[in-house]
Motif scaffolding. Structure first.
Motif, mmCIF file in Angstrom:
data_model
loop_
_atom_site.group_PDB
_atom_site.id
_atom_site.type_symbol
_atom_site.label_atom_id
_atom_site.label_comp_id
_atom_site.label_asym_id
_atom_site.label_seq_id
_atom_site.Cartn_x
_atom_site.Cartn_y
_atom_site.Cartn_z
ATOM 1 N N VAL A 87 0.843 -1.199 0.000
ATOM 2 C CA VAL A 87 0.000 0.000 0.000
ATOM 3 C C VAL A 87 0.877 1.247 0.000
ATOM 4 N N ALA A 88 1.882 1.267 0.891
ATOM 5 C CA ALA A 88 2.781 2.428 0.959
ATOM 6 C C ALA A 88 3.537 2.604 -0.353
ATOM 7 N N LYS A 89 3.948 1.497 -0.979
ATOM 8 C CA LYS A 89 4.704 1.599 -2.232
ATOM 9 C C LYS A 89 3.830 2.160 -3.352
ATOM 10 N N ARG A 90 2.560 1.797 -3.377
ATOM 11 C CA ARG A 90 1.662 2.364 -4.387
ATOM 12 C C ARG A 90 1.515 3.872 -4.187
ATOM 13 N N LEU A 91 1.385 4.277 -2.930
ATOM 14 C CA LEU A 91 1.252 5.708 -2.652
ATOM 15 C C LEU A 91 2.531 6.449 -3.039
ATOM 16 N N VAL A 92 3.678 5.856 -2.754
ATOM 17 C CA VAL A 92 4.961 6.475 -3.112
ATOM 18 C C VAL A 92 5.087 6.620 -4.626
ATOM 19 N N ASP A 93 4.666 5.596 -5.363
ATOM 20 C CA ASP A 93 4.698 5.699 -6.832
ATOM 21 C C ASP A 93 3.852 6.874 -7.317
ATOM 22 N N GLN A 94 2.710 7.075 -6.705
ATOM 23 C CA GLN A 94 1.846 8.189 -7.086
ATOM 24 C C GLN A 94 2.497 9.530 -6.755
ATOM 25 N N ILE A 95 3.107 9.603 -5.562
ATOM 26 C CA ILE A 95 3.775 10.853 -5.171
ATOM 27 C C ILE A 95 4.920 11.160 -6.128
ATOM 28 N N ALA A 96 5.691 10.126 -6.510
ATOM 29 C CA ALA A 96 6.818 10.328 -7.418
ATOM 30 C C ALA A 96 6.361 10.778 -8.798
ATOM 31 N N SER A 97 5.201 10.266 -9.238
ATOM 32 C CA SER A 97 4.721 10.623 -10.571
ATOM 33 C C SER A 97 4.035 11.984 -10.614
ATOM 34 N N GLU A 98 3.538 12.459 -9.482
ATOM 35 C CA GLU A 98 2.768 13.710 -9.459
ATOM 36 C C GLU A 98 3.534 14.882 -8.858
ATOM 37 N N THR A 99 4.689 14.643 -8.263
ATOM 38 C CA THR A 99 5.474 15.714 -7.650
ATOM 39 C C THR A 99 6.947 15.556 -8.032
ATOM 40 N N ASP A 100 7.753 16.506 -7.643
ATOM 41 C CA ASP A 100 9.193 16.453 -7.894
ATOM 42 C C ASP A 100 9.960 15.993 -6.663
ATOM 43 N N ILE A 101 9.256 15.500 -5.651
ATOM 44 C CA ILE A 101 9.921 15.080 -4.407
ATOM 45 C C ILE A 101 10.547 13.707 -4.619
ATOM 46 N N PRO A 102 11.857 13.539 -4.372
ATOM 47 C CA PRO A 102 12.486 12.214 -4.483
ATOM 48 C C PRO A 102 11.869 11.254 -3.460
ATOM 49 N N CYS A 103 11.730 10.003 -3.876
ATOM 50 C CA CYS A 103 11.089 8.997 -3.008
ATOM 51 C C CYS A 103 11.947 7.742 -2.943
ATOM 52 N N VAL A 104 12.032 7.162 -1.750
ATOM 53 C CA VAL A 104 12.629 5.835 -1.574
ATOM 54 C C VAL A 104 11.654 5.018 -0.742
ATOM 55 N N GLU A 105 11.743 3.714 -0.895
ATOM 56 C CA GLU A 105 10.771 2.866 -0.211
ATOM 57 C C GLU A 105 11.311 2.436 1.150
ATOM 58 N N TYR A 106 11.212 1.157 1.503
ATOM 59 C CA TYR A 106 11.543 0.705 2.869
ATOM 60 C C TYR A 106 13.052 0.457 3.004
ATOM 61 N N LEU A 107 13.835 1.530 2.945
ATOM 62 C CA LEU A 107 15.293 1.373 2.942
ATOM 63 C C LEU A 107 15.833 0.852 4.264
ATOM 64 N N PHE A 108 15.084 1.013 5.372
ATOM 65 C CA PHE A 108 15.548 0.491 6.665
ATOM 66 C C PHE A 108 14.874 -0.829 7.035
ATOM 67 N N LEU A 160 21.438 10.776 0.964
ATOM 68 C CA LEU A 160 20.327 10.751 0.002
ATOM 69 C C LEU A 160 19.904 12.160 -0.398
ATOM 70 N N PHE A 161 19.806 13.058 0.572
ATOM 71 C CA PHE A 161 19.494 14.450 0.248
ATOM 72 C C PHE A 161 20.523 15.007 -0.735
ATOM 73 N N ASP A 162 21.805 14.740 -0.455
ATOM 74 C CA ASP A 162 22.865 15.247 -1.324
ATOM 75 C C ASP A 162 22.812 14.597 -2.698
ATOM 76 N N SER A 163 22.557 13.272 -2.739
ATOM 77 C CA SER A 163 22.548 12.547 -4.003
ATOM 78 C C SER A 163 21.415 13.027 -4.914
ATOM 79 N N PHE A 164 20.241 13.275 -4.319
ATOM 80 C CA PHE A 164 19.100 13.723 -5.113
ATOM 81 C C PHE A 164 19.158 15.224 -5.392
ATOM 82 N N GLY A 165 20.055 15.953 -4.701
ATOM 83 C CA GLY A 165 20.132 17.396 -4.878
ATOM 84 C C GLY A 165 18.847 18.087 -4.477
ATOM 85 N N SER A 166 18.232 17.595 -3.431
ATOM 86 C CA SER A 166 16.933 18.110 -3.001
ATOM 87 C C SER A 166 16.930 18.295 -1.495
#
Length: 525
Positions: A344-365, A396-402
């Protein structure tokens, strides 16, 4: 067809020993019994009188007084092995048991399993290189001579030990053998046992060495089997299911463990409570049964760790300096999506990534294979990421430049969530509140190893209330933490309400929030 000679070391409860011997020999298997010489003569006579006429039972020719950690336990085993080899010439395997062990498979299953796996079953790890010994003596078990029992003669034990250390009275380990260590519960093939006995007749020096080592029942057979038998003919595990608590004590099994025990990939279990009369009766009649199917689920250890670990909330060790340091600045903005249903969270993240410019990562921890940019190696394993949480986010902030970043987190990671919220960065938390059907909970139990694909339906069903409460408790802990900028997205809420929550969480307009929440299948399992 395999025929097993059981080597039984026991010291109490004559009636239980008689029952155990009769149950295991009723289908043609054999047993050699060593009854501790410290026990009463009356108890031993009761066992002898009940079993002397059983042709499939024999007794150690010499009984010894056994003590934990002493050579006497190995001596008792050898004293039972020798008449077993002599009196049961058709026995193909010799299986080490205690009076607390009981079969969790039928004789039919056991014989077929041993026929199909022509190996010696014995846990055998390198004594010096492995971490099998968690605490206490290691090398000192071997290089010093131990004449006294640490439990019953502790003053003498440690006085002799310290005296040898002071004067450097060490000894060499036999140079031609590699010291091994492991569980004392094994099942060995006849050829292996005969080779061990022949070896000991020729190498009295090996007996002299082990007879003054500490806890030799964990090293003697383990070392000799590896010395005499090719590695590819050894199954490096015990065939007896046993578990230990956090305090190093054996876990005891009771009446309600019957289904769980039968589902484990082992032939026997230790240790069965003397008070578990129903369990002992059911297991006692099981061995002679025929045509029983055993779906192997093997969830016992994971299930025990889950159930005993509940309620132990808190950090065992303090934060490391790289976790406690404020590595994120006030200019960064972190959006944390907390959800137990990862899909569910991954689907929401995909939507956020497609509709905004905010970099997204999933369950990295939480997820080893999360897709991440190259961060210099710190991202390579889940352990490294979790150990250096804030450093990973900074990179990650530095890598995405955001200055903005969306990430997903499992609700069980409250310590990480509190860590991020306690940083200088502005952290927003969105918890997704999902409904949990029985089917989802069953799947969850299998994914996390609390149940296997073949676990009985009744066993899995009995877990559901505990799992549901556990997931609810994780959510309660997050709400009780009273985190700033905390919002909830509910599966049961109207879409308009959830769109308002998304708009507030991300700081976006109504149209953008509607686009993000347009998935009709967002909450589907």
């Amino acid at each position: 067809m395999a025929k097993v000679a059981y080597i039984l070391l026991c010291h109490k409860d004559p009636e239980a020993i008689i029952a155990q011997a009769e149950q295991l020999t009723a289908v043609g298997d054999c047993m050699a019994i060593h009854f501790d010489a410290s026990a009463s003569a009356e108890a031993y006579e009761r066992i002898r009188s009940a079993l002397d006429q059983n042709p499939n039972v024999t007794f150690a020719k010499k009984r010894v007084r056994c003590g934990w950690g002493e050579w006497s336990l190995v001596r008792a085993t050898l004293n039972a092995l020798e008449p077993a080899v002599e009196n049961f010439p058709r026995a193909t395997h010799f299986y080490m048991l205690s009076g607390d062990c009981m079969a969790i498979k039928t004789a039919e299953y056991t014989h077929r399993y041993l026929d199909d796996n022509d190996k010696d079953f014995i846990e055998s790890h390198d004594f010096f290189e492995s971490n099998w010994i968690k605490t206490g003596m290691k090398e000192d078990r071997l290089i010093y001579r131990h004449y006294f029992n640490e439990r019953t003669q502790s003053k003498r034990f440690y006085a002799a030990y310290e005296l040898q250390k002071r004067f450097g009275l060490t000894r060499d380990i036999p140079q031609d053998i590699q010291m091994m260590i492991g569980s004392q519960w094994w099942c060995l093939r006849r050829r292996t046992v005969e080779m061990i006995l022949d070896f000991l007749r020729q190498r009295r020096d090996v007996i002299r060495f082990f007879s003054t080592t500490w806890i030799p029942d964990e090293t003697f057979f383990q070392t000799l089997v590896r010395h005499l038998i090719p590695k590819n003919e050894i199954e490096n595990r015990t065939p007896t299911f046993l578990m230990f608590s956090d305090y190093g004590m054996p876990v005891t099994f009771y009446n309600d463990h019957y289904d769980m025990l039968l589902g484990q990939d082992y032939l026997f279990a230790r240790k069965i409570s003397a008070e578990a009369h129903e369990l002992k009766a059911r297991l006692g009649s099981l061995y002679a049964s025929e045509g029983v199917d055993f779906p192997i689920s093997n969830e016992g250890r994971n299930l025990y760790a889950f159930l005993t670990g509940r309620g132990r909330i808190g950090r065992r060790f303090g934060q490391r300096f790289w976790e406690a340091g404020s590595v994120l600045g006030p200019e960064q903005e972190l959006f944390v999506i907390v959800c137990k249903k990862w899909h569910v969270a991954k689907r929401l993240v995909d939507q956020i990534a497609s509709e905004t410019d905010i970099p997204c990562v999933e369950y990295l921890f939480n997820e080893e294979n999360t897709l991440l940019p190259d961060l210099g190696g710190i991202e390579s394993t889940l352990t490294k990421r979790s150990r250096h949480r804030r450093a990973v986010l900074r990179l990650l902030f530095d890598s995405f430049g955001s200055d903005q970043l969306v990430l997903c987190l499992d609700p069980a990671n409250l310590d990480a969530l509190e860590d991020f919220c306690g940083d200088q960065a502005k952290t927003h938390v969105l918890e997704i509140e999902c409904e949990y059907s029985d089917d989802y909970l069953i799947g969850h139990a299998r994914r996390v190893g609390l149940a296997g694909d073949n676990s009985p339906t009744e066993t899995v069903a009995s877990l559901l209330p505990t799992l549901r409460n556990d997931l609810g408790y994780e959510s309660e802990r997050i709400r009780a933490a009273r985190l700033d900028n905390y919002l909830r997205l509910r599966e049961t809420a109207p879409r308009a309400d959830n769109e308002a929550v998304i708009a507030k969480f991300l700081g976006v307009g109504e149209d953008k929030a509607q686009a993000i929440m347009q998935l009709d299948y967002l909450f589907l399992d």
